[in-house]
Design a protein around this motif. Structure first.
Motif: not given
Length: 217
Positions: A29-32, A35-42
Protein backbone atom coordinates in the motif's frame (compact mmCIF):
# COMPACT_ATOMS: atom_id res chain seq x y z
CA UNK A 1 35.39 11.90 -17.88
CA UNK A 2 33.05 14.75 -17.03
CA UNK A 3 33.78 16.90 -13.99
CA UNK A 4 31.91 16.22 -10.73
CA UNK A 5 28.83 18.37 -10.29
CA UNK A 6 26.67 19.42 -7.41
CA UNK A 7 22.96 19.53 -8.19
CA UNK A 8 20.58 21.80 -6.33
CA UNK A 9 17.35 20.25 -4.98
CA UNK A 10 14.49 20.36 -7.50
CA UNK A 11 11.69 22.90 -6.97
CA UNK A 12 8.75 21.87 -4.81
CA UNK A 13 5.89 20.67 -6.97
CA UNK A 14 2.22 20.99 -6.09
CA UNK A 15 -0.02 17.91 -5.97
CA UNK A 16 -3.17 18.18 -8.09
CA UNK A 17 -4.98 15.10 -6.79
CA UNK A 18 -4.69 13.91 -3.21
CA UNK A 19 -3.50 10.33 -2.74
CA UNK A 20 -4.35 8.80 0.64
CA UNK A 21 -3.35 5.50 2.22
CA UNK A 22 -4.78 3.77 5.25
CA UNK A 23 -3.22 3.98 8.71
CA UNK A 24 -0.58 1.32 9.48
CA UNK A 25 -0.41 0.57 5.78
CA UNK A 26 1.28 -2.57 4.48
CA UNK A 27 4.42 -2.19 2.34
CA UNK A 28 2.51 -2.71 -0.92
CA UNK A 29 0.00 0.00 0.00
CA UNK A 30 2.83 2.39 0.84
CA UNK A 31 4.64 1.55 -2.37
CA UNK A 32 1.52 2.13 -4.46
CA UNK A 33 0.70 5.36 -2.65
CA UNK A 34 4.20 6.75 -3.15
CA UNK A 35 4.25 5.76 -6.82
CA UNK A 36 0.86 7.34 -7.51
CA UNK A 37 1.82 10.55 -5.71
CA UNK A 38 4.97 10.74 -7.78
CA UNK A 39 2.93 10.19 -10.94
CA UNK A 40 0.59 13.05 -10.05
CA UNK A 41 3.50 15.36 -9.28
CA UNK A 42 5.17 14.41 -12.56
CA UNK A 43 2.05 15.52 -14.47
CA UNK A 44 0.37 12.19 -15.14
CA UNK A 45 -3.34 12.85 -15.84
CA UNK A 46 -4.64 10.79 -12.93
CA UNK A 47 -7.19 13.54 -12.26
CA UNK A 48 -8.94 12.55 -15.48
CA UNK A 49 -8.97 8.91 -14.40
CA UNK A 50 -10.24 9.91 -10.95
CA UNK A 51 -13.18 11.80 -12.43
CA UNK A 52 -14.34 8.61 -14.13
CA UNK A 53 -14.16 6.77 -10.80
CA UNK A 54 -13.78 3.07 -10.14
CA UNK A 55 -11.68 0.56 -8.25
CA UNK A 56 -8.63 -1.36 -9.42
CA UNK A 57 -7.22 -4.37 -7.59
CA UNK A 58 -3.44 -4.74 -7.75
CA UNK A 59 -2.15 -8.26 -7.07
CA UNK A 60 1.41 -9.54 -6.82
CA UNK A 61 2.19 -12.24 -9.36
CA UNK A 62 4.22 -14.39 -6.93
CA UNK A 63 3.08 -13.51 -3.39
CA UNK A 64 -0.32 -13.14 -1.64
CA UNK A 65 0.07 -9.35 -1.50
CA UNK A 66 -2.85 -7.35 -2.87
CA UNK A 67 -4.28 -3.86 -2.59
CA UNK A 68 -7.16 -1.81 -3.94
CA UNK A 69 -6.90 1.60 -5.60
CA UNK A 70 -10.15 3.57 -5.36
CA UNK A 71 -10.38 6.45 -7.82
CA UNK A 72 -12.50 9.46 -7.01
CA UNK A 73 -12.14 12.98 -5.62
CA UNK A 74 -9.34 11.41 -3.56
CA UNK A 75 -7.30 8.45 -4.74
CA UNK A 76 -7.37 5.96 -1.87
CA UNK A 77 -5.12 2.91 -1.54
CA UNK A 78 -6.05 0.17 0.92
CA UNK A 79 -4.76 -3.29 1.68
CA UNK A 80 -6.46 -6.39 0.32
CA UNK A 81 -9.40 -6.72 -2.05
CA UNK A 82 -12.62 -6.61 -0.03
CA UNK A 83 -15.15 -6.26 -2.87
CA UNK A 84 -15.40 -7.01 -6.58
CA UNK A 85 -13.21 -4.39 -8.29
CA UNK A 86 -13.91 -2.77 -11.64
CA UNK A 87 -10.55 -4.01 -12.90
CA UNK A 88 -7.72 -6.25 -11.74
CA UNK A 89 -4.04 -6.10 -12.66
CA UNK A 90 -1.41 -8.68 -11.74
CA UNK A 91 2.09 -7.21 -11.54
CA UNK A 92 5.69 -7.99 -10.69
CA UNK A 93 6.53 -5.90 -7.62
CA UNK A 94 10.26 -6.25 -8.33
CA UNK A 95 9.96 -5.14 -11.96
CA UNK A 96 8.42 -1.67 -11.51
CA UNK A 97 4.82 -2.97 -11.56
CA UNK A 98 5.18 -4.69 -14.94
CA UNK A 99 1.98 -6.59 -15.77
CA UNK A 100 2.48 -10.36 -15.82
CA UNK A 101 -1.05 -11.18 -17.00
CA UNK A 102 -3.68 -9.51 -19.15
CA UNK A 103 -5.80 -7.19 -16.96
CA UNK A 104 -9.39 -8.20 -16.33
CA UNK A 105 -12.47 -6.00 -16.09
CA UNK A 106 -12.46 -2.39 -17.25
CA UNK A 107 -9.57 -2.30 -19.73
CA UNK A 108 -9.38 1.51 -19.88
CA UNK A 109 -9.25 1.83 -16.09
CA UNK A 110 -6.62 -0.90 -15.78
CA UNK A 111 -4.47 0.59 -18.54
CA UNK A 112 -4.62 4.05 -16.96
CA UNK A 113 -3.48 2.79 -13.58
CA UNK A 114 -0.68 0.71 -15.09
CA UNK A 115 0.57 3.73 -17.03
CA UNK A 116 0.65 5.75 -13.81
CA UNK A 117 2.50 3.00 -11.95
CA UNK A 118 5.04 2.60 -14.76
CA UNK A 119 5.71 6.22 -15.63
CA UNK A 120 9.20 7.02 -16.99
CA UNK A 121 11.87 7.54 -14.35
CA UNK A 122 13.51 10.95 -13.95
CA UNK A 123 17.10 11.57 -15.01
CA UNK A 124 19.56 9.98 -12.60
CA UNK A 125 20.84 13.40 -11.45
CA UNK A 126 17.34 14.54 -10.47
CA UNK A 127 16.68 11.18 -8.81
CA UNK A 128 19.92 11.35 -6.82
CA UNK A 129 19.32 14.97 -5.75
CA UNK A 130 15.83 14.17 -4.49
CA UNK A 131 17.05 11.00 -2.76
CA UNK A 132 19.68 12.99 -0.90
CA UNK A 133 17.23 15.73 0.04
CA UNK A 134 14.60 13.29 1.35
CA UNK A 135 16.98 11.13 3.42
CA UNK A 136 19.16 13.74 5.10
CA UNK A 137 17.44 13.37 8.48
CA UNK A 138 18.20 9.64 8.80
CA UNK A 139 20.70 9.14 11.68
CA UNK A 140 24.11 8.08 10.44
CA UNK A 141 23.55 9.00 6.80
CA UNK A 142 26.88 9.95 5.17
CA UNK A 143 27.38 13.65 4.48
CA UNK A 144 28.21 13.15 0.81
CA UNK A 145 26.77 10.89 -1.86
CA UNK A 146 29.05 10.34 -4.84
CA UNK A 147 27.44 8.77 -7.91
CA UNK A 148 29.43 7.19 -10.72
CA UNK A 149 27.46 6.42 -13.87
CA UNK A 150 28.58 3.80 -16.35
CA UNK A 151 27.22 3.61 -19.88
CA UNK A 152 27.86 3.66 -23.61
CA UNK A 153 28.34 7.45 -23.62
CA UNK A 154 31.24 7.25 -21.20
CA UNK A 155 31.44 7.76 -17.41
CA UNK A 156 29.65 10.55 -15.57
CA UNK A 157 29.83 11.64 -11.97
CA UNK A 158 27.65 13.58 -9.55
CA UNK A 159 28.36 14.72 -6.01
CA UNK A 160 25.59 15.55 -3.55
CA UNK A 161 26.19 17.11 -0.16
CA UNK A 162 29.31 18.41 1.59
CA UNK A 163 31.37 17.00 4.43
CA UNK A 164 33.95 14.45 5.49
CA UNK A 165 31.95 11.20 5.26
CA UNK A 166 31.09 9.93 1.79
CA UNK A 167 29.34 6.98 0.22
CA UNK A 168 29.88 5.99 -3.40
CA UNK A 169 27.36 4.28 -5.68
CA UNK A 170 28.20 3.09 -9.20
CA UNK A 171 26.00 1.67 -11.91
CA UNK A 172 24.06 2.26 -15.14
CA UNK A 173 21.88 5.38 -15.24
CA UNK A 174 18.54 3.51 -15.32
CA UNK A 175 19.44 1.29 -12.38
CA UNK A 176 20.63 4.29 -10.37
CA UNK A 177 17.43 6.20 -11.11
CA UNK A 178 15.38 3.17 -10.11
CA UNK A 179 17.18 2.75 -6.80
CA UNK A 180 17.16 6.46 -5.92
CA UNK A 181 13.44 6.89 -6.65
CA UNK A 182 12.39 3.68 -4.90
CA UNK A 183 11.13 2.15 -8.14
CA UNK A 184 13.68 -0.63 -7.56
CA UNK A 185 14.48 -2.39 -4.31
CA UNK A 186 17.97 -1.29 -3.22
CA UNK A 187 19.22 -4.77 -2.30
CA UNK A 188 17.80 -6.22 -5.52
CA UNK A 189 19.58 -3.43 -7.43
CA UNK A 190 22.84 -4.53 -5.82
CA UNK A 191 22.20 -7.99 -7.21
CA UNK A 192 21.48 -6.50 -10.64
CA UNK A 193 24.82 -4.70 -10.89
CA UNK A 194 24.71 -1.65 -8.63
CA UNK A 195 28.01 -1.29 -6.80
CA UNK A 196 28.63 0.52 -3.52
CA UNK A 197 31.74 1.67 -1.69
CA UNK A 198 31.49 2.37 2.01
CA UNK A 199 31.39 0.77 5.44
CA UNK A 200 28.91 -1.90 6.53
CA UNK A 201 27.22 0.61 8.82
CA UNK A 202 26.86 3.01 5.88
CA UNK A 203 25.34 0.19 3.82
CA UNK A 204 22.81 -0.38 6.60
CA UNK A 205 21.93 3.32 6.71
CA UNK A 206 21.67 3.57 2.93
CA UNK A 207 19.35 0.55 2.93
CA UNK A 208 17.13 2.36 5.44
CA UNK A 209 17.23 5.42 3.18
CA UNK A 210 16.13 3.32 0.23
CA UNK A 211 13.17 2.02 2.23
CA UNK A 212 12.17 5.60 2.98
CA UNK A 213 11.96 6.55 -0.68
CA UNK A 214 10.42 3.21 -1.73
CA UNK A 215 7.78 2.95 1.00
CA UNK A 216 7.57 6.58 2.16
CA UNK A 217 8.30 5.69 5.80
Amino acid sequence: MSAPTTVAPPPVRQELVHVAIEDDAAPLVRQLGRTLREAVLAGHPLDELSRSGGTVAVRSHDTPQAATISLGATIEVSGGVLAEPDATVVVDLHDRFAATEEPTGDAVLAAGVLRALRRPLPHWREAAARFWQETRAIPGIPEVLVVHVTGPDGPEEGRFGEGATAYEVTGPADLLAGAFTGADDFLAALGAGLQVKGTLSQLSVMTAASWKVRFDV
